[in-house]
Design an enzyme around this catalytic site. Structure first.
Site, short mmCIF file in Angstrom:
data_model
loop_
_atom_site.label_atom_id
_atom_site.label_comp_id
_atom_site.label_asym_id
_atom_site.label_seq_id
_atom_site.Cartn_x
_atom_site.Cartn_y
_atom_site.Cartn_z
CG ASP A 31 -1.93 -1.02 1.15
OD1 ASP A 31 -1.93 -1.93 0.35
OD2 ASP A 31 -2.96 -1.10 1.79
CB CYS A 70 -3.05 -7.71 -0.70
SG CYS A 70 -2.61 -6.26 0.25
CE LYS A 127 -0.59 -8.75 2.62
NZ LYS A 127 -1.46 -7.27 2.76
CG HIS A 129 -2.63 -11.46 1.68
ND1 HIS A 129 -3.13 -10.25 1.32
CD2 HIS A 129 -3.91 -12.41 1.94
CE1 HIS A 129 -4.33 -10.20 1.74
NE2 HIS A 129 -4.99 -11.57 1.89
CB SER A 152 -3.85 -7.86 5.35
OG SER A 152 -3.75 -8.09 3.75
CG ASP A 282 0.43 -4.67 -2.20
OD1 ASP A 282 0.75 -3.15 -1.82
OD2 ASP A 282 -0.32 -5.03 -1.70
#
Ligand code: MG
Length: 462
Positions: A31, A70, A127, A129, A152, A282
């Site tokens: 982000d 994401c 991360k 995900h 997340s 991302d």
């Protein structure tokens, strides 16, 4: 004799350098906006290490992620395929959640698996995900090891804990790690819960540094995906309260420190001529979280939308001796990393797989312009827009802030991105021929992606 040895050294050194498969390090944020780095114009966040990385490497100003959220964005980076092909997108659920049963299908070929052909050491830190159940974790997708939060950092929110969105009005509001019961994994074992997110950037950085030191003698691929600056924002003690930008700036400054540590380690280990480092993110900033979300700079909207603010991301390639310094204004995408790394490593691309990436290796070396002239914008398994050269045609849009809602449109909108970076002036009415041409491209792309859908349906986000 000495002269002969010197001659041998002279002819062998360049061969040796070219013959060595390069190491790849991908530093992937969460982000972070197009306007959040000093070298991309941020006036108050200090990113001296990234600024230096950009000055010594290539700064890409028109680089895209394949989806504005994401899970699909990560799936696209690792597979070189739009999420509509690899199954990691859905109209119903935007990303994977802790109660999701799915993940990236085993049939997909990731960068790590491609590089395994050439015996690369591979590690995923941060991360993931792409599925937190054992059958979907990084070790099932070509990585030797994993350390990080599997989804997340705002998930597993404890009932009754404070409303972050309301508190985000205060740029220095500091959340409590106990409000987010997210696990920290070492390979497939939970080693901490809730993860101490105050030190997560620091710990992931130090893991990366150790990994580089341990693997300096063999080709490696290190995928370091920071779980920040996705909200809730956390930062280690030495960085707290430092930035004029508030907590968001503190978080960025710690990530920047980490980039400095990694580049310094690569130099200290003497492998800087054999290593390519990519820094990007991302998707665009999460604008709903006010000062706790980033800035897209001059771009329109942010995360979750197919406006430029959602998908154009600040990107830097660094590699002394392998990456020619400069500013690249040609198009690129995270979709291109897989074919680029495969080409540089001399690895074969997966057979019978439609790939959406281009090999950018000759752009990195300064020998050619970017081969990418087209980019398709997808969100929630729907095709929203296409870019061809400077032109971008939107046929669908989502609300710029509350991206859960589809935005009403009077008709297709056409923007010239080179003269109108902010997508402010719709010129569809005066360019019907271009609208027609881009419409045809959208139809063709839709037809091309539809045929790869059925076998992936079972694995889609659920
Ligand atoms: Mg994200």
């Amino acid at each position: 004799m000495h002269r002969f040895l010197a001659f041998l050294f002279l002819i062998l050194t360049p061969i040796g350098l070219e013959g060595r498969s390069p190491n790849f390090v991908v530093i992937f944020c969460d982000d972070l906006g197009y306007g959040d780095l000093g070298c991309f114009g941020n006036p108050t966040i200090k990113t001296p290490n990234l600024d230096r990385m950009a000055a010594q490497g290539q700064k890409w100003t028109q680089f895209y992620v394949a989806d504005p959220v994401c899970t699909p964005s990560r799936a696209a980076l690792l597979t070189g395929r739009y999420p509509i092909r690899n199954g990691m997108t859905s109209a119903k659920r935007v990303v994977l959640f802790p109660d999701s049963a799915g993940g990236l299908p085993a049939s997909e070929n990731t960068i790590a698996e491609i590089l395994k052909q050439k015996h690369y050491a591979t590690a995923a830190i941060g991360k993931w995900h792409l599925g937190h159940l054992p059958q979907y974790l990084p070790m099932k997708q070509g990585f030797d090891s994993y350390y990080g939060i599997p989804y997340s950092n705002d998930m597993d929110k404890v009932q009754g804990s404070p409303n972050y969105r309301q508190n985000a009005v205060d740029p220095n509001y500091y959340p409590d790690i106990n409000d987010y019961n997210v696990p920290l994994l070492e390979n497939d074992k939970v080693i901490e819960r809730p993860a101490d997110q105050n030190t997560i950037t620091e710990r992931c950085t130090e893991r990366a540094v150790e990994y580089i030191k341990d693997n300096r003698d063999q080709p490696f691929f290190l995928y370091l995906a920071h779980s920040l600056p996705h909200i809730p924002l956390f930062v280690s003690e030495p960085f707290r309260g430092r930035s004029l930008r508030g907590l968001y700036g503190d978080v960025l400054e710690e990530i920047d420190w980490g980039v400095g540590r990694i580049l310094e380690t690569i130099r200290n280990e003497g492998i800087e001529k054999d290593t390519i480092v990519v820094f990007t993110t991302d998707n665009g900033p999460w604008l709903a979280f006010k000062t706790h979300g980033g800035s897209a700079g001059p771009l329109r909207a942010g995360k979750g939308t197919t406006f430029e603010g959602g998908q154009r991301v600040p990107t830097i390639f660094w590699g002394p001796g392998r990456v020619k310094p400069g500013v690249v204004t040609g198009m690129g995408s995270t979709l291109d990393l897989l074919p680029t790394f495969a080409a540089l490593a001399g690895a074969k691309l997966p057979a019978r797989r439609k790939l959406d990436g281009y090999d950018l290796s000759r752009v990195l070396s300064g020998e050619a312009e970017s081969p990418r002239r087209t980019f398709y914008y997808w969100a929630r398994a729907e095709l929203h827009a296409v870019r061809s050269g400077p032109w971008k045609l939107h046929v669908k849009q989502r609300e710029p802030i509350n991206y859960g809602r589809e935005a009403p449109m009077d008709g297709p909108e056409l923007y010239h991105l080179e003269t109108d970076i902010s997508e402010a002036y719709d010129v569809a009415d005066t360019h019907p021929d271009i609208v027609k041409r881009l419409m045809k491209m959208l139809d063709a792309h839709k037809a091309d992606t539809e045929d790869s859908l059925p076998d992936q349906l079972a694995a889609r986000i659920k």
